[in-house]
Design an enzyme around this catalytic site. Structure first.
Site: not given
Ligand code: UD1
Length: 352
Positions: A11, A32, A59, A126, A151, A155
């Site tokens: 991964g 894996d 698995d 996390s 999820y 954790k």
């Molecule tokens: C997410 C997970 C977290 C996990 C982590 C792994 C949630 C609530 N949490 O964190 O548990 O450990 O990923 O990296 O999902 N964003 C956009 N547009 C997009 C995608 C994301 O604006 O298409 C924004 C989101 O609103 C956020 C930021 O980018 O503010 C980061 O998002 P993301 O990469 O999904 O991570 P987290 O949500 O912080």
């Protein structure tokens, strides 16, 4: 210490950690199931390090298969456990799969380790365990909040399982009870937002289908695979209104795993402890986009959309404990993260 089992080693974070381990002289065996990765990762790790790690396709939520794998590799000195499903949205629609896979695998791995003499264990946790904290930055003492998703729940439950296991050994000892071998040495590493890729561009994040996370969405949009990036909300109580996260380069994270494992081996450590792994500073979504556009020279197609369910406004780490105890500090900048993520995406495109 020579041989390390890395579950989920094909991964995103696992593969970078395998590279770091091999470059430090460890022999690595990967377990894996390839549910969210491909065996070509092993070839590419081999191209970086000059040595292909051993890959066993297994698995770990299948108890018999897990015990069999660990029996074959009963001479391992440590286990780094990444293998888990990680898509927050998917976990809401498939909770049973998440509980069975993430918690079931952990239980099987610990059971298998109990039957061997290996007690050194690094767990992939996390910052999601903190929810939206009341005070920033978050330290390891910051209380955990009820999880927002199955999820996140897995954790927390996994961390609880590990703490109970360590406590049971202490209780056993107090009563003079029979212990099955030496004491456990367990570290739970709470990652903030890992992004970026190895500088070789041979390994990186490979999401299955439409990405959920920001960085792969940005690189896929820039590559023309996605028409538009949606910025989920600009009305948060943050400097520019978009959410703030502590993005950390995956290579910094990989280095932290090796330091964590060595810390347990070298310092007479016993029991369990937790470490935040972040840079200690937050960037907003617009700052990440700004960095990406600056380092690549690409104008990204994006629009402001509504908030995403379950998102918090802001979080970043106090990473001081890892610096003090592990001697580890994230070194790479946001620009290095966004540029390396793009180089990886470009390399993927060339293969299509
Ligand atoms: C997410 C997970 C977290 C996990 C982590 C792994 C949630 C609530 N949490 O964190 O548990 O450990 O990923 O990296 O999902 N964003 C956009 N547009 C997009 C995608 C994301 O604006 O298409 C924004 C989101 O609103 C956020 C930021 O980018 O503010 C980061 O998002 P993301 O990469 O999904 O991570 P987290 O949500 O912080």
């Amino acid at each position: 210490m020579k041989k390390v089992i890395v579950t989920g080693g094909c991964g995103f974070i696992g593969s970078h950690t395998v590279v770091e381990l091999q470059q430090k002289g460890y022999t690595v065996v990967i377990a894996d199931d390839l549910s969210n990765s491909t065996p070509s990762v092993v070839e590419n790790i081999g191209r970086i390090t000059g040595e292909k790690p051993i890959l066993e396709i297994v698995d770990l939520s299948d108890r018999t298969a897990c015990l069999r794998f660990f029996k074959v590799h009963s001479d391992a000195d440590a286990v780094i456990h990444f293998a888990a499903a990680k898509a927050v949205g998917e976990s809401v629609s498939k909770p049973l799969h998440y509980y069975r896979n993430n918690i079931g695998s952990l239980l099987n791995v610990l059971d298998a380790m109990e039957r061997s003499s290996c007690r050194t264990f690094v767990f992939s946790s996390s910052c999601t365990v903190y929810g939206q904290p009341d005070h920033l930055p978050v330290t390891e003492q910051t209380p955990r909040k009820p999880a927002c998703s199955p999820y996140g729940n897995t954790k927390q439950v996994c961390e609880d399982v590990l703490a109970d296991l360590v406590a049971s050994c202490r209780t056993d000892k107090g009563k003079g009870g029979a212990l099955s071998g030496a004491s456990w040495k367990i570290l739970s590493l709470r990652y903030f937002n890992p992004i970026g890729a190895h500088p070789s561009a041979l390994i990186g994040e490979l999401p299955n289908g439409e990405p959920n996370n920001l960085m792969p969405y940005i690189t896929q949009t820039a590559a023309g695979i996605r028409p538009l990036l949606k910025v989920f909300g600009n009305d948060y109580p943050t400097p520019d209104g978009t959410p703030v996260r502590d993005y950390i380069h995956v290579c910094d994270l990989a280095e932290a795993h090796v330091k964590a494992m060595e810390y347990m081996q070298e310092n007479g450590f016993e029991g369990m402890d937790c470490f935040n792994l972040g840079t200690g500073r937050g960037y907003s979504v617009l700052e990440v986009i700004g960095s990406f556009e600056r380092v690549t020279g690409i104008k990204l197609a994006y629009e402001i959309a509504g908030r995403r369910d379950g998102d918090i406004a802001q979080i970043w780490a106090d990473a001081g404990k890892a610096e003090r105890l592990l001697g580890w500090k994230a070194r790479r900048t946001l620009d290095e993260m966004t540029l390396s993520a793009w180089k990886w995406q470009e390399n993927l495109q060339k293969k299509i």
